[in-house]
Write a protein that holds these residues in place. Structure first.
Motif, PDB file in Angstrom:
ATOM      1  N   GLU A  66       0.815  -1.214   0.000  1.00 27.35           N
ATOM      2  CA  GLU A  66       0.000   0.000   0.000  1.00 27.35           C
ATOM      3  C   GLU A  66       0.846   1.261   0.000  1.00 27.35           C
ATOM      4  N   THR A  67       1.924   1.190  -0.791  1.00 22.61           N
ATOM      5  CA  THR A  67       2.750   2.371  -0.991  1.00 22.61           C
ATOM      6  C   THR A  67       2.794   2.691  -2.466  1.00 22.61           C
ATOM      7  N   GLU A  68       3.163   3.919  -2.786  1.00 21.55           N
ATOM      8  CA  GLU A  68       3.242   4.330  -4.181  1.00 21.55           C
ATOM      9  C   GLU A  68       4.276   3.519  -4.938  1.00 21.55           C
ATOM     10  N   GLY A  69       5.320   3.084  -4.287  1.00 21.24           N
ATOM     11  CA  GLY A  69       6.357   2.314  -4.956  1.00 21.24           C
ATOM     12  C   GLY A  69       5.829   1.009  -5.490  1.00 21.24           C
ATOM     13  N   ARG A  70       5.034   0.271  -4.678  1.00 23.45           N
ATOM     14  CA  ARG A  70       4.505  -1.007  -5.152  1.00 23.45           C
ATOM     15  C   ARG A  70       3.505  -0.760  -6.278  1.00 23.45           C
ATOM     16  N   ALA A  71       2.644   0.241  -6.152  1.00 27.72           N
ATOM     17  CA  ALA A  71       1.677   0.536  -7.220  1.00 27.72           C
ATOM     18  C   ALA A  71       2.394   0.893  -8.513  1.00 27.72           C
TER      19      ALA A  71
END
Length: 720
Positions: free
Chosen positions: A129-134
């Motif tokens: 649930e972080t921008e990096g994973r998205a």
């Protein structure tokens, strides 16, 4: 704990504390310093432990946070870098396929599967649930759509035919977009790291605040307990110390006030009890010191003083015989009666004190000229004329008394007592039952003798003794036959002392052994040296005086024999002189010792012959070789005819006993002529030669001088 007042306070109580056994018991302990300070130190120890634990846990958490953030960032960057490299390689193969270049399409498909797995790995290491994973998920989706659009995804790549070079720019643009998205992932990781470091900083601030709070608490606790220690420990202990100092200074009435019931309060009570006991003991001892329990008179500790007092020192004559014959109980009974008579002979202001044993002292007040003291002594003699009755025994008692008067220079009571004691000593040795006034001149002489006795012990070790020699001459030829060694004492403060001033003292103290051995050793060696170095002195002998006190002493006799046994002493040229008077008082032991010494080869001379009381029979058994006629036979107090007759008798006696004769005290020409007329061969005296140092005697011997040679000898010298 009572914080309103110190435990104890210094002060002087109006009266000593009551004996605990005589009154109600003191209240018990209501507080314990030990418990209080034990709890205080436990709390301080707990605070230190908590501070240590907080510090350790905080620092450990901070380090774990930093290490976790750093490790995660490094892993993310490594995974992204691997994925980017794989995408670059896959893009190159895609460009080759679009250009219809020969490429292993099965390997291209396997590479796609691997890149898909790499996308999943990158997504797995990134926080959920972080921008990096998205971003990773979106980049993978974009990559797959771009390959599908150009016919390069999955099985479609197998059916791709011909050249599609025109599509390569679009593929390159898609790849660039993917790389940009991967770069965003790195940026997101750095942001996450910044967040982790920010959390670490917060944790650090928390640690600083927590440690600061603990420090403030510790400082506050230290200040608080220091004040408690000063108030509850240091001040009470200081008060106790002050009380002990006052007790040492003699203030036995000092007491410590007690305000509380704890260990220090109990200590204060114990101190007060001890002070009360010391006070009681001091009063009892003072009374015993100033009052004799036997005679009820003042004792030696009486402190009464007067500027014009006289002191009478009394010693009962032969009191030891009373104790020995009648027993000590009756002796004490006699002392009680005697003290009563003494008190009846003095005035009301005078003090009668028993010094101990059979000695009493009377302090006579206001006696400027000493007449009152003398009057009291007369009354005492009169009071003692009446007999004493002890049980069934009738006793007559006499006393020897010495009196001393306080003079302006007499500031010490002990000195006054010594003076009176000395006067009593003179009275007792003057016949007992006498009264003697203090003689300052005699006392000074006694102290002078005592000082010489003390200094005598160091005379020999310190090298203070000197030797002088007086020649003994042939009265006809004037030749020097022998020398008499005469010892002198070079006292460090009194100067040169004659033997008459210290030899009798040495005989009293026992130092005569060391002095005598020193004279014998040095004189015999000196004479031996002259015999060796001066050819005309081969037969020179030396006469050395011995004290008869040296002879009975086996140890000293052995020391004399050791000196004579030394070859350097040449015992056959040594003459040992012993006075007739001294030898008569030690006839048996002296004769035996002289016989023992003669075995060493020495000769023996009887000095001062004619002044003693030796009989002719004892003279016959003396181991003597020489008689030295006393100088009194040549003195002016006798007529010339009497002197000649007595000298002729002594010379005749000596010839019959085969003894040589030396005449002493030749000080005038007429005396020398008389001795020559009586055919006396040897003599010594000031007319012949005075005693001189070893250097002067050596010069005289070396010159070969003759001492008052006779007429025949002079005629022979003129003829030659």
């Amino acid at each position: 704990m009572d914080a309103q007042a110190p435990v104890i306070a210094s002060g002087t109580a109006a009266a000593p504390p009551k004996d605990p056994a005589a009154g109600p018991a003191a209240p018990g302990r209501t507080w314990s310093l030990r418990r209080e300070w034990s709890r205080a130190f436990l709390l301080m120890l707990a605070a230190l432990l908590i501070g240590a634990v907080v510090t350790i846990v905080g620092v450990r958490g901070l380090m774990d946070q930093v290490q976790d953030t750093s490790g995660r960032l490094q892993l993310e960057l490594e995974k992204v870098e691997i994925l980017r490299s794989a995408l670059d390689g896959h893009e190159q193969l895609g460009h080759q396929l679009l250009s219809n270049a020969p490429v292993d399409r099965s390997a291209f498909l396997r590479q796609q599967e691997e890149i898909s797995l790499l996308f999943e790995d990158v997504a797995a290491v990134l926080p959920a649930e972080t921008e990096g994973r998205a971003t990773v998920v979106a980049a993978r989706q974009f990559w797959q759509e771009a390959l599908t659009e150009h016919g390069l995804w999955g099985s479609t790549v197998l059916s791709l035919q011909g050249s599609h070079v025109e599509e390569t720019p679009a593929l390159a643009a898609s790849s660039a977009e993917i790389r940009n998205r991967l770069a965003d992932i790195r940026r997101y990781s750095l942001v996450e790291m910044d967040n982790g470091l920010a959390h670490s900083a917060e944790l650090e601030r928390f640690l600083v605040i927590a440690r600061s709070i603990l420090f403030v608490v510790a400082v506050g606790a230290t200040v608080y307990f220091r004040r408690r220690m000063v108030k509850d420990l240091m001040r009470p202990v200081g008060s106790l110390h002050q009380g002990v100092r006052k007790l040492q200074a003699g203030n036995y009435k000092h007491r410590i006030e007690v305000f509380r019931r704890d260990e220090l309060g109990e200590l204060a009570d114990a101190f007060n009890g001890m002070a009360a006991a010391v006070h009681s003991s001091h009063e009892a001892l003072t009374h015993r010191a100033t009052h004799d329990p036997l005679t009820a008179s003042f004792g030696t500790g009486s402190t009464r003083r007067n500027r014009n007092e006289g002191l009478l020192f009394i010693d009962i004559d032969d009191f030891k015989e009373v104790n020995d014959s009648l027993g000590h109980e009756r002796g004490d009974a006699l002392l009680i009666q005697l003290a009563a008579r003494l008190k009846g002979c003095v005035r009301s202001d005078d003090v009668v004190a028993r010094l101990g044993g059979d000695e009493f002292a009377i302090v006579v007040m206001d006696d400027d000229a000493g007449s009152v003291t003398a009057g009291i002594a007369e009354r005492i003699h009169g009071a003692l004329r009446a007999p004493f009755f002890v049980g069934d025994d009738r006793l007559t008692v006499t006393a020897s008394m010495g009196a001393a008067q306080r003079r302006p220079e007499t500031t010490d009571a002990a000195e006054l007592l010594r003076q009176a004691d000395f006067a009593m000593y003179l009275a007792k040795h003057g016949g007992k039952a006498r009264f003697q006034l203090f003689d300052a001149e005699g006392y000074d002489h006694m102290t002078y003798r005592a000082a010489l006795k003390r200094d005598l012990a160091s005379a020999v070790p310190a090298g203070q003794l000197r030797l002088e020699y007086q020649p003994i001459a042939d009265l006809n030829s004037g030749a020097i036959l022998g020398l008499e060694a005469l010892v002198r004492w070079e006292h460090p403060t009194l100067g040169l002392l004659a033997p008459s001033e210290f030899i009798p003292l040495a005989e009293e103290t026992g130092d005569i052994d060391a002095v005598g051995c020193w004279v014998l050793d040095n004189a015999s060696r000196q004479a031996a040296s002259w015999r060796t170095s001066l050819p005309q002195c081969e037969g020179l002998w030396v006469a050395i005086n011995l004290s008869t006190i040296q002879l009975p002493n086996p140890r000293n006799l052995a020391a004399i024999k050791r000196i004579l046994a030394d070859p350097a002493a040449q015992a056959d040229k040594v003459v040992l002189e012993v006075t007739e008077t001294a030898l008569a008082g030690s006839m048996d032991g002296g004769i035996a010792a002289l016989k023992t010494l003669k075995e060493s080869g020495v000769r023996v001379a009887i000095d001062d012959f004619g002044t003693g009381y030796s009989s002719l029979s004892s003279l016959a058994v003396l181991p003597a070789d020489i008689l030295k006629i006393d100088r009194s036979f040549l003195g002016r107090q006798s007529s010339e005819a009497q002197s000649a007759a007595m000298l002729e008798g002594i010379l005749g006696l000596a010839r019959m006993l085969s003894l040589e004769v030396i005449a002493e005290g030749v000080e005038e020409p007429g005396q020398l002529d008389l001795l020559r007329a009586l055919d006396c061969r040897m003599g010594q005296g000031y007319f012949l030669a005075r005693p001189a140092s070893a250097e002067a005697i050596e010069s005289l011997l070396a010159s070969g001088a003759r001492l008052q040679a006779g007429p025949a000898e002079l005629e022979q010298a003129v003829d030659s």
